[in-house]
Design a protein around this motif. Structure first.
Motif, PDB file in Angstrom:
ATOM      1  N   THR A  18      -3.673 -12.403   4.101  1.00 53.53           N
ATOM      2  CA  THR A  18      -2.211 -11.800   2.996  1.00 53.53           C
ATOM      3  C   THR A  18      -3.313 -10.606   3.105  1.00 53.53           C
ATOM      4  O   THR A  18      -4.493 -11.336   1.813  1.00 53.53           O
ATOM      5  N   LEU A  19      -3.032  -9.941   3.305  1.00 53.80           N
ATOM      6  CA  LEU A  19      -3.217  -8.422   2.909  1.00 53.80           C
ATOM      7  C   LEU A  19      -2.805  -7.886   1.771  1.00 53.80           C
ATOM      8  O   LEU A  19      -1.620  -7.528   1.633  1.00 53.80           O
ATOM      9  N   VAL A  20      -3.148  -7.448   0.770  1.00 55.69           N
ATOM     10  CA  VAL A  20      -2.731  -7.122  -0.405  1.00 55.69           C
ATOM     11  C   VAL A  20      -1.892  -5.800  -0.337  1.00 55.69           C
ATOM     12  O   VAL A  20      -3.621  -4.493  -0.789  1.00 55.69           O
ATOM     13  N   VAL A  21      -1.347  -5.162  -0.776  1.00 56.11           N
ATOM     14  CA  VAL A  21      -0.561  -3.682  -0.794  1.00 56.11           C
ATOM     15  C   VAL A  21      -0.290  -3.578  -2.792  1.00 56.11           C
ATOM     16  O   VAL A  21       0.724  -4.380  -3.120  1.00 56.11           O
ATOM     17  N   ASN A  22      -0.821  -2.385  -3.181  1.00 55.32           N
ATOM     18  CA  ASN A  22      -0.502  -2.423  -4.329  1.00 55.32           C
ATOM     19  C   ASN A  22      -1.142  -0.845  -4.750  1.00 55.32           C
ATOM     20  O   ASN A  22      -1.993  -0.781  -5.289  1.00 55.32           O
ATOM     21  N   GLN A  23      -0.064   0.518  -5.167  1.00 58.86           N
ATOM     22  CA  GLN A  23       0.011   1.647  -5.105  1.00 58.86           C
ATOM     23  C   GLN A  23      -0.326   1.802  -6.861  1.00 58.86           C
ATOM     24  O   GLN A  23      -1.222   2.564  -6.584  1.00 58.86           O
ATOM     25  N   ARG A  66       3.156  -5.349  -3.042  1.00 56.49           N
ATOM     26  CA  ARG A  66       3.640  -5.505  -4.784  1.00 56.49           C
ATOM     27  C   ARG A  66       4.798  -3.667  -5.336  1.00 56.49           C
ATOM     28  O   ARG A  66       4.587  -3.197  -4.116  1.00 56.49           O
ATOM     29  N   ALA A  67       5.271  -4.457  -6.146  1.00 52.02           N
ATOM     30  CA  ALA A  67       6.221  -3.298  -6.697  1.00 52.02           C
ATOM     31  C   ALA A  67       5.858  -1.381  -6.358  1.00 52.02           C
ATOM     32  O   ALA A  67       4.755  -1.252  -6.618  1.00 52.02           O
ATOM     33  N   GLY A  68       7.196  -0.498  -5.983  1.00 51.53           N
ATOM     34  CA  GLY A  68       6.480   0.528  -5.993  1.00 51.53           C
ATOM     35  C   GLY A  68       7.484   1.032  -4.647  1.00 51.53           C
ATOM     36  O   GLY A  68       8.423   0.546  -4.276  1.00 51.53           O
ATOM     37  N   ILE A  69       7.524   2.865  -4.922  1.00 51.87           N
ATOM     38  CA  ILE A  69       8.291   3.203  -4.294  1.00 51.87           C
ATOM     39  C   ILE A  69       7.407   3.512  -3.261  1.00 51.87           C
ATOM     40  O   ILE A  69       6.547   4.320  -3.466  1.00 51.87           O
ATOM     41  N   TYR A  70       7.529   3.848  -2.295  1.00 49.08           N
ATOM     42  CA  TYR A  70       6.096   3.978  -0.693  1.00 49.08           C
ATOM     43  C   TYR A  70       6.361   4.882  -0.190  1.00 49.08           C
ATOM     44  O   TYR A  70       7.478   4.560   0.754  1.00 49.08           O
ATOM     45  N   ARG A  71       6.395   6.523   0.236  1.00 48.96           N
ATOM     46  CA  ARG A  71       7.262   7.186   0.732  1.00 48.96           C
ATOM     47  C   ARG A  71       5.562   7.199   1.859  1.00 48.96           C
ATOM     48  O   ARG A  71       4.844   8.004   2.160  1.00 48.96           O
ATOM     49  N   GLU A  72       6.239   7.037   3.106  1.00 48.32           N
ATOM     50  CA  GLU A  72       5.423   6.651   4.221  1.00 48.32           C
ATOM     51  C   GLU A  72       5.957   6.711   5.128  1.00 48.32           C
ATOM     52  O   GLU A  72       6.421   5.906   5.314  1.00 48.32           O
TER      53      GLU A  72
END
Length: 126
Positions: free
Chosen positions: A22-27, A63-69
């Motif tokens: 599991t790779l976690v993304v959390n900006q 994780r929560a957020g707006i990812y502009r990509e």
């Protein structure tokens, strides 16, 4: 242990499929960076970085957020081993290809209530 047994064990270890991760993304995490391993303690900053690392069977937990990509996965999954992209339970995730634009708004002469903003040519690349 004889050389032949040690060699056979080494080959088996190399041939064994990697366990799903599991790779976690959390900006928003203070230590988030795209060079991180993608753990809860050291998450990736972008979904794109996770997509580059993901292998068949892996899950990318965002994780929560707006990812502009723009996310362009490096590879797909395999039968029975998809690469899964999922928002963390109870969290809202938005992936937007748009960029934030905050120009210095200027009034248009002779047109009350109408304003304009200049576009930065750098927004459009080459």
């Amino acid at each position: 242990m004889s050389c032949s047994i040690a060699s056979a064990l080494a080959l088996l270890a190399l041939a064994a499929p990697a366990l799903p991760r599991t790779l976690v993304v959390n900006q928003k995490h203070a230590r988030a960076a795209d060079r991180n391993p993608g753990t809860e303690a050291r998450p990736l900053k972008t979904i794109s970085a996770a997509a580059e690392l993901a292998q068949p069977g892996d899950t990318i937990l965002v994780r929560a957020g707006i990812y502009r990509e723009r996310v362009s996965p490096a590879r797909g999954g395999e039968p029975g081993q998809p690469i899964t992209y999922a928002a963390a339970a109870g969290e809202k995730v938005y992936v937007k290809g748009s960029e934030q634009w905050r120009p210095a708004w200027q009034p248009v002469a002779g047109h009350d209530g109408v304003v304009y903003g200049k576009l930065d040519p750098a927004m459009f690349g080459s």
